[in-house]
Motif scaffolding. Structure first.
Motif, PDB file in Angstrom:
ATOM      1  N   GLY A 179     -13.546  -0.017  -2.730  1.00  0.00           N
ATOM      2  CA  GLY A 179     -13.184   0.747  -1.885  1.00  0.00           C
ATOM      3  C   GLY A 179     -13.955   1.869  -1.506  1.00  0.00           C
ATOM      4  N   ASN A 184      -8.888   2.980   0.765  1.00  0.00           N
ATOM      5  CA  ASN A 184      -9.311   1.367   0.218  1.00  0.00           C
ATOM      6  C   ASN A 184      -9.728   1.050   1.600  1.00  0.00           C
ATOM      7  OD1 ASN A 184      -6.204   1.953  -1.501  1.00  0.00           O
ATOM      8  ND2 ASN A 184      -7.758   0.862  -2.352  1.00  0.00           N
ATOM      9  N   THR A 195      -8.845  -7.601   1.690  1.00  0.00           N
ATOM     10  CA  THR A 195      -9.046  -6.328   1.040  1.00  0.00           C
ATOM     11  C   THR A 195      -9.473  -6.852  -0.505  1.00  0.00           C
ATOM     12  OG1 THR A 195      -8.249  -4.014   0.510  1.00  0.00           O
ATOM     13  CG2 THR A 195      -6.872  -5.968   0.111  1.00  0.00           C
ATOM     14  N   LEU A 198      -8.286  -5.389  -7.207  1.00  0.00           N
ATOM     15  CA  LEU A 198      -8.333  -4.326  -7.793  1.00  0.00           C
ATOM     16  C   LEU A 198      -7.740  -4.446  -8.973  1.00  0.00           C
ATOM     17  CD1 LEU A 198      -7.154  -1.406  -5.253  1.00  0.00           C
ATOM     18  CD2 LEU A 198      -9.659  -2.335  -5.580  1.00  0.00           C
ATOM     19  N   ARG A 208      -2.644   1.047   1.497  1.00  0.00           N
ATOM     20  CA  ARG A 208      -2.877  -0.378   1.306  1.00  0.00           C
ATOM     21  C   ARG A 208      -1.841  -1.371   1.117  1.00  0.00           C
ATOM     22  NH1 ARG A 208      -3.879  -3.456  -3.612  1.00  0.00           N
ATOM     23  NH2 ARG A 208      -5.733  -5.026  -3.466  1.00  0.00           N
TER      24      ARG A 208
END
Length: 277
Positions: A179, A184, A195, A198, A208
């Motif tokens: 990120g 993010n 994306t 994490l 996000r």
């Protein structure tokens, strides 16, 4: 040092300091949320509270009373049309040593600030981003949480002082994109919104989470640094700043695209206006 315009409550009482024995100060033993308000309302409040509850459970911290937090938040931003509230919860004061006190009494800090200036041109055309040299350490037990130890972000942000660069991109030690220092990252790769996962490090932002809810076809997966050059769009998400397209990454031009602009409309629909409005 006094902070101009700061309004703060510590355990419900107007104050500007905490005990020197507080574990949040001594060990970073706590959590925080940074929440954007419009007048007395915070459209993403439920998401912030969900993350705070879940993170408190993971750290074995008693969760604060959410109704109390909301009342205190509204107190510190009274009279502000747009504002930001930071809620900090620590394990409270304790004796020297890492062992958590068995009878912890958490410290609750609620601070209010005026919303920082937002540049309308950044939303239309995007911001410039650089790649940080710092690599994030992996710690799955803390991944996703907004805990108080932000030294990695402090060191990463110290890498540049060019006001034309709005953000720094962060990777882990395997060149997996995680990120930005305060946001993010999303990328459109081969027509698919992606994306980074994490589960090893990074913060799972509430903006996000809102985007993933609004875009059910989006994928959460490992995103290698080399893939960014193939992305048709890059944009950042932040609970305070909203949806910011990336116009340039380390000198390579990018274009603000339709996915980011559509999500900006979604953001506006939540009750967050752009600066130009």
């Amino acid at each position: 040092m006094a902070v101009p315009g700061l309004r703060m409550l510590v355990d419900g009482v107007a104050a500007s300091s905490v005990s020197a024995t507080d574990r949040g100060l001594g060990y970073g033993d706590g959590l925080f949320e940074t929440i954007r308000f419009r007048a007395a309302d915070a459209p993403l409040w439920p998401r912030h509270m969900r993350r705070l509850r879940e993170s408190c459970a993971r750290l074995h911290l008693p969760p604060p009373d959410e109704a109390v937090l909301l009342g205190e938040a509204r107190t510190v931003i009274a009279g502000l049309a747009q504002s930001v509230v930071r809620i900090t919860v620590t394990r409270g004061s304790g004796a020297r040593g890492y062992a958590p006190p068995p009878d912890a009494r958490p410290t609750r800090i609620v601070a209010g600030f005026a919303l920082p200036m937002l540049n309308a041109d950044d939303y239309r055309h995007g911001v410039r981003v650089r790649l940080c040299r710092l690599r994030l350490a992996e710690q799955p037990l803390l991944a996703g949480m907004k805990h108080l130890n932000r030294l990695e972000q402090v060191l990463a942000r110290a890498e540049w002082d060019d006001p034309a660069v709005a953000e720094g991109l962060l990777c882990d030690g395997h060149d997996r994109v995680i990120g930005a220092t305060m946001a993010n990252l999303f990328a459109v790769v081969d027509g698919v919104l992606v994306t980074p996962a994490l589960d090893r490090c990074g913060i799972a932002g509430v903006a996000r989470a809102e985007i993933l809810s609004a875009q059910p076809a989006a994928r959460v997966r490992e995103l290698k640094l080399g893939e960014l050059a193939q992305a048709s769009e890059l944009f950042l998400s932040s609970s305070v700043r909203g949806i910011l397209p990336v116009r340039e990454l380390d000198g390579r031009p990018c274009a603000a695209g339709p996915v980011a602009h559509a999500l900006q409309l979604h953001w506006r629909g939540l009750g967050f206006p752009m600066e130009a409005e």
